[in-house]
Design a protein around this motif. Sequence first.
Motif, PDB file in Angstrom:
ATOM      1  N   GLN A 114       0.824  -1.204   0.000  1.00 44.98           N
ATOM      2  CA  GLN A 114       0.000   0.000   0.000  1.00 44.98           C
ATOM      3  C   GLN A 114       0.860   1.257   0.000  1.00 44.98           C
ATOM      4  O   GLN A 114       0.578   2.231  -0.702  1.00 44.98           O
ATOM      5  N   LYS A 115       1.919   1.240   0.797  1.00 45.87           N
ATOM      6  CA  LYS A 115       2.802   2.399   0.862  1.00 45.87           C
ATOM      7  C   LYS A 115       3.468   2.646  -0.480  1.00 45.87           C
ATOM      8  O   LYS A 115       3.612   3.796  -0.926  1.00 45.87           O
ATOM      9  N   ASN A 116       3.875   1.570  -1.146  1.00 51.52           N
ATOM     10  CA  ASN A 116       4.508   1.697  -2.461  1.00 51.52           C
ATOM     11  C   ASN A 116       3.540   2.263  -3.484  1.00 51.52           C
ATOM     12  O   ASN A 116       3.917   3.117  -4.307  1.00 51.52           O
ATOM     13  N   GLN A 117       2.270   1.829  -3.419  1.00 54.09           N
ATOM     14  CA  GLN A 117       1.260   2.368  -4.339  1.00 54.09           C
ATOM     15  C   GLN A 117       1.056   3.852  -4.112  1.00 54.09           C
ATOM     16  O   GLN A 117       0.938   4.638  -5.058  1.00 54.09           O
ATOM     17  N   ASN A 118       1.016   4.256  -2.830  1.00 51.76           N
ATOM     18  CA  ASN A 118       0.858   5.686  -2.518  1.00 51.76           C
ATOM     19  C   ASN A 118       2.034   6.501  -3.034  1.00 51.76           C
ATOM     20  O   ASN A 118       1.867   7.604  -3.558  1.00 51.76           O
ATOM     21  N   LEU A 119       3.240   5.939  -2.886  1.00 51.29           N
ATOM     22  CA  LEU A 119       4.432   6.640  -3.371  1.00 51.29           C
ATOM     23  C   LEU A 119       4.405   6.772  -4.896  1.00 51.29           C
ATOM     24  O   LEU A 119       4.806   7.806  -5.446  1.00 51.29           O
ATOM     25  N   LEU A 120       3.913   5.727  -5.578  1.00 45.78           N
ATOM     26  CA  LEU A 120       3.825   5.789  -7.030  1.00 45.78           C
ATOM     27  C   LEU A 120       2.842   6.874  -7.462  1.00 45.78           C
ATOM     28  O   LEU A 120       3.110   7.625  -8.413  1.00 45.78           O
ATOM     29  N   GLU A 121       1.691   6.965  -6.765  1.00 48.46           N
ATOM     30  CA  GLU A 121       0.709   7.996  -7.095  1.00 48.46           C
ATOM     31  C   GLU A 121       1.285   9.394  -6.858  1.00 48.46           C
ATOM     32  O   GLU A 121       1.117  10.297  -7.681  1.00 48.46           O
ATOM     33  N   GLU A 122       1.974   9.560  -5.722  1.00 53.01           N
ATOM     34  CA  GLU A 122       2.584  10.856  -5.433  1.00 53.01           C
ATOM     35  C   GLU A 122       3.652  11.197  -6.472  1.00 53.01           C
ATOM     36  O   GLU A 122       3.789  12.359  -6.882  1.00 53.01           O
ATOM     37  N   ASN A 123       4.402  10.189  -6.898  1.00 57.28           N
ATOM     38  CA  ASN A 123       5.439  10.414  -7.901  1.00 57.28           C
ATOM     39  C   ASN A 123       4.836  10.863  -9.227  1.00 57.28           C
ATOM     40  O   ASN A 123       5.357  11.777  -9.890  1.00 57.28           O
ATOM     41  N   ASN A 124       3.711  10.250  -9.621  1.00 57.22           N
ATOM     42  CA  ASN A 124       3.042  10.647 -10.863  1.00 57.22           C
ATOM     43  C   ASN A 124       2.527  12.082 -10.775  1.00 57.22           C
ATOM     44  O   ASN A 124       2.596  12.841 -11.745  1.00 57.22           O
ATOM     45  N   ILE A 127       5.452  14.389 -11.179  1.00 62.30           N
ATOM     46  CA  ILE A 127       5.890  14.441 -12.579  1.00 62.30           C
ATOM     47  C   ILE A 127       4.968  15.357 -13.389  1.00 62.30           C
ATOM     48  O   ILE A 127       5.431  16.185 -14.195  1.00 62.30           O
ATOM     49  N   ASP A 128       3.644  15.225 -13.173  1.00 61.42           N
ATOM     50  CA  ASP A 128       2.699  16.096 -13.882  1.00 61.42           C
ATOM     51  C   ASP A 128       2.935  17.562 -13.531  1.00 61.42           C
ATOM     52  O   ASP A 128       2.879  18.441 -14.400  1.00 61.42           O
ATOM     53  N   GLU A 129       3.182  17.828 -12.246  1.00 60.68           N
ATOM     54  CA  GLU A 129       3.422  19.208 -11.832  1.00 60.68           C
ATOM     55  C   GLU A 129       4.705  19.756 -12.451  1.00 60.68           C
ATOM     56  O   GLU A 129       4.773  20.934 -12.809  1.00 60.68           O
ATOM     57  N   ILE A 130       5.717  18.885 -12.581  1.00 60.84           N
ATOM     58  CA  ILE A 130       6.975  19.326 -13.204  1.00 60.84           C
ATOM     59  C   ILE A 130       6.740  19.698 -14.663  1.00 60.84           C
ATOM     60  O   ILE A 130       7.246  20.722 -15.150  1.00 60.84           O
ATOM     61  N   PHE A 131       5.959  18.879 -15.387  1.00 59.01           N
ATOM     62  CA  PHE A 131       5.672  19.191 -16.790  1.00 59.01           C
ATOM     63  C   PHE A 131       4.885  20.490 -16.912  1.00 59.01           C
ATOM     64  O   PHE A 131       5.143  21.303 -17.807  1.00 59.01           O
ATOM     65  N   ASP A 132       3.908  20.688 -15.992  1.00 56.56           N
ATOM     66  CA  ASP A 132       3.148  21.943 -16.004  1.00 56.56           C
ATOM     67  C   ASP A 132       4.066  23.124 -15.732  1.00 56.56           C
ATOM     68  O   ASP A 132       3.943  24.184 -16.362  1.00 56.56           O
ATOM     69  N   LEU A 133       4.985  22.930 -14.781  1.00 56.61           N
ATOM     70  CA  LEU A 133       5.911  24.008 -14.431  1.00 56.61           C
ATOM     71  C   LEU A 133       6.821  24.330 -15.604  1.00 56.61           C
ATOM     72  O   LEU A 133       7.102  25.504 -15.885  1.00 56.61           O
TER      73      LEU A 133
END
Length: 263
Positions: A114-124, A127-133
């Motif tokens: 579960q923790k790994n899934q949460n980290l993957l979601e946060e990572n995505n 990444i989206d915020e970086i592209f927007d930035l």
Amino acid sequence: MEKELHNFLESDLLNKYLVGDTTIKETQEVEYFISKYPEASDAFDKLQKNLEIIAKAGAVDVPKHILKDILNTLEEDNSPKVIQLVQHKKTPWYSIAASVAAILFAVTSFFLYQKNQNLLEENNIVIDEIFDLRGDIENNNLKLGELSEQLMKLNNPDAKKYVINGNERAKNLKTVAYINPVDKTSMIDVITLPQLPEEQHYQIWAELQDRMVNLGIINEADRKLKPIPYMEDALALSIKIGKKGEETNENNTEVAEISLKNE
């Protein structure tokens, strides 16, 4: 039949069933005893409650003495209350320890998943915020480039500045025209424009020797440097009020004018 129940409760089948380690035949046997004998059902409920205690303990950082206390509690309380027979056989402690270890491993694995899934979601999300930035940075760099280019034109020593103020009909009107006869560019900067009725707008005109040329529409939205057509040998610039959809060249609509002669 009581001896058969006692032998079942003394076996390790309930523990194996709880952790999903029984064969099809063993599963059928366990489910038969649970459904038929309240003692077997109570023993299974107690094991389930112990599993909940262990699962809650595994969800956080557990002090080392907790697991030992759980094992001691299981050894003390795991023996189901049945009719006492002549011989009483305890469930081996290593069997309980193995079951507890298997349960802890399963709970820990699920927690880490579960923790790994949460980290993957946060990572995505990051990444989206970086592209927007990056997109925002590129847009800002483009705007800064355009502004820098405009400032270079304004600071060009060949560029001439003309402040155009309104007459009695538009006292608050003020615009600034920048004309560079060397690179043949013209820009206008709107400072203030009095509000007009919805069907009217302001037009900027260039006066030549033999005619007037419409250079376009200006409005409050143009409160930044706006390129306008460069007119060679223009004698003056004027701003007039015109009706939307129509081109006017009447002198009585003029609200501002500046001469370009000898400038």
